[in-house]
Design an enzyme around this catalytic site. Structure first.
Site, PDB file in Angstrom:
ATOM      1  CG  HIS A   1      -0.320   0.063   2.531  1.00  0.00           C
ATOM      2  ND1 HIS A   1       0.592  -0.861   2.973  1.00  0.00           N
ATOM      3  CD2 HIS A   1      -0.459   0.959   3.554  1.00  0.00           C
ATOM      4  CE1 HIS A   1       0.977  -0.562   4.206  1.00  0.00           C
ATOM      5  NE2 HIS A   1       0.367   0.540   4.569  1.00  0.00           N
TER       6      HIS A   1
ATOM      7  CG  ASP B   1       5.035   2.798   7.103  1.00  0.00           C
ATOM      8  OD1 ASP B   1       4.129   3.305   6.411  1.00  0.00           O
ATOM      9  OD2 ASP B   1       4.834   1.881   7.922  1.00  0.00           O
ATOM     10  CG  HIS B   2       4.460  -0.095   3.899  1.00  0.00           C
ATOM     11  ND1 HIS B   2       4.537  -1.411   4.246  1.00  0.00           N
ATOM     12  CD2 HIS B   2       3.965   0.556   4.986  1.00  0.00           C
ATOM     13  CE1 HIS B   2       4.096  -1.573   5.489  1.00  0.00           C
ATOM     14  NE2 HIS B   2       3.746  -0.390   5.955  1.00  0.00           N
TER      15      HIS B   2
ATOM     16  CG  ASP C   1       0.943  -1.660   7.425  1.00  0.00           C
ATOM     17  OD1 ASP C   1       1.842  -2.494   7.353  1.00  0.00           O
ATOM     18  OD2 ASP C   1       1.173  -0.446   7.476  1.00  0.00           O
TER      19      ASP C   1
ATOM     20  CG  HIS D   1       4.250  -2.695  10.298  1.00  0.00           C
ATOM     21  ND1 HIS D   1       3.419  -1.959  11.091  1.00  0.00           N
ATOM     22  CD2 HIS D   1       4.454  -1.958   9.176  1.00  0.00           C
ATOM     23  CE1 HIS D   1       3.116  -0.825  10.462  1.00  0.00           C
ATOM     24  NE2 HIS D   1       3.741  -0.797   9.313  1.00  0.00           N
TER      25      HIS D   1
HETATM   26 ZN   LIG Z   1       3.098   0.510   7.777  1.00  0.00          ZN
HETATM   27 ZN   LIG Z   2       0.061   1.471   6.513  1.00  0.00          ZN
END
Ligand SMILES: [Zn+2]
Ligand SMILES: [Zn+2]
Length: 301
Positions: free
Chosen positions: A62, A66-67, A209, A267
């Site tokens: 997504h 942070d990804h 996530d 995570h």
């Molecule tokens: Zn994340």
């Molecule tokens: Zn996320």
């Protein structure tokens, strides 16, 4: 041939001295598949002594920073390094537009060849494996979980073959048996079904996530290895609901219910940075084979 998983980043939104942002590399035969590319992933490649030019595909779960914040830098480097393959990029709804923008802003001069697909369901079939995606529940943000499934393979039963006393030249012909074909040696038919057995392919699921949802369980079902979101500890259920994440206990319960063989929790929030062993203990109460991921940890399946 084993599947090798390297954890390049295991943090949540804020990195720590020990944990970089999300990124996992799956290596299988000629394939090097990157799952997410948080900020700083390039440096993690260097530290892990892996050449990013070997990448074949990128799976994006997504479009939270942070990804994905490592993507523009990675694309620049690949362009500078004259990456000469087609880089296949897969992600949820919106991925085509975002990737196009990244290239427009950050890699305007020197392009690399890419093929971008917004995917759901089974989207890739090769001779050796398949990959599918299901959407997860992450506070309204389109988010894909992924399942990598190695195909079942026929293996030669060496004990049975010994009795035939074949010479070296005759043995070379045997590889056809693993394709299910019968062969003829000295006018004798050797049937594939009599001299081979089926070896089950491995299943690896990537579930982050997400909050609790049916698709998380579906993806995890019978996985040899499930890698699951574990943003909060056992006391963090309310926070997990608010932010669309899982607690370590919820992740462990999914693994148990879905008959996973091995669970890796990733995570991990900065608040537990010095407390991985306590987190692991909490998970193990519900699912024995639980491990909290660390940066640069590798595992072979
Ligand atoms: Zn994340
Ligand atoms: Zn996320």
């Amino acid at each position: 041939m084993s599947i090798r998983i390297t954890f390049l980043g295991t943090s949540t939104a804020v990195p720590t001295a020990e944990r970089n942002h999300s990124a996992i590399l799956l290596n299988y035969k000629e394939e090097n598949i990157l799952i997410d590319c948080g900020e700083g992933t390039q440096r993690q490649f260097r530290k892990a002594k892996i050449n990013p030019n070997k990448l074949t595909r990128v799976l994006i779960t997504h479009w939270h920073g942070d990804h994905v914040l490592g993507l523009p830098g990675l694309f620049q480097t690949l362009a500078l390094n004259n990456y000469n393959k087609t880089l296949y990029i897969y992600g949820p709804r919106g991925t085509k537009k975002f990737v196009k923008e990244l290239f427009r802003v950050f890699v305007p001069m020197k392009k690399i060849k890419t093929e971008v697909k917004e995917v759901s369901g089974k989207f890739l079939k090769t001779r050796d494996f398949e990959i599918s995606s299901l959407s997860l529940s992450h506070g309204g943000t389109p988010c894909n979980g992924y399942l990598f499934e190695e195909k079942d393979r026929l293996r030669i039963d060496k004990n049975k073959l010994k009795k035939l006393k074949l010479n070296r030249e005759e043995q070379i012909k045997l590889s056809e048996l693993t394709q299910g074909k019968d062969i003829k040696i000295n006018n004798k038919i050797i049937k594939a079904k009599d001299f081979t057995y089926k070896q089950k392919g491995s299943k690896i699921s990537f579930i982050f996530d997400t909050g609790i949802c049916k698709n998380a369980e579906k993806l995890a079902e019978n996985s040899d290895l499930a890698i699951i979101d574990s943003t909060f500890d056992e006391k963090g259920e309310e926070l997990a609901i608010d932010y669309g994440h899982l607690t370590i206990v919820q992740a462990a319960k999914i693994a148990k219910k879905s008959k996973v063989k091995k669970l890796i929790l990733t995570h991990i929030s900065q608040r537990y940075d010095n407390n991985s062993s306590e987190l692991e203990k909490q998970a193990k109460k519900y699912f024995k084979d639980s491990t909290v991921a660390k940066d640069f940890m590798t595992i072979e399946v």
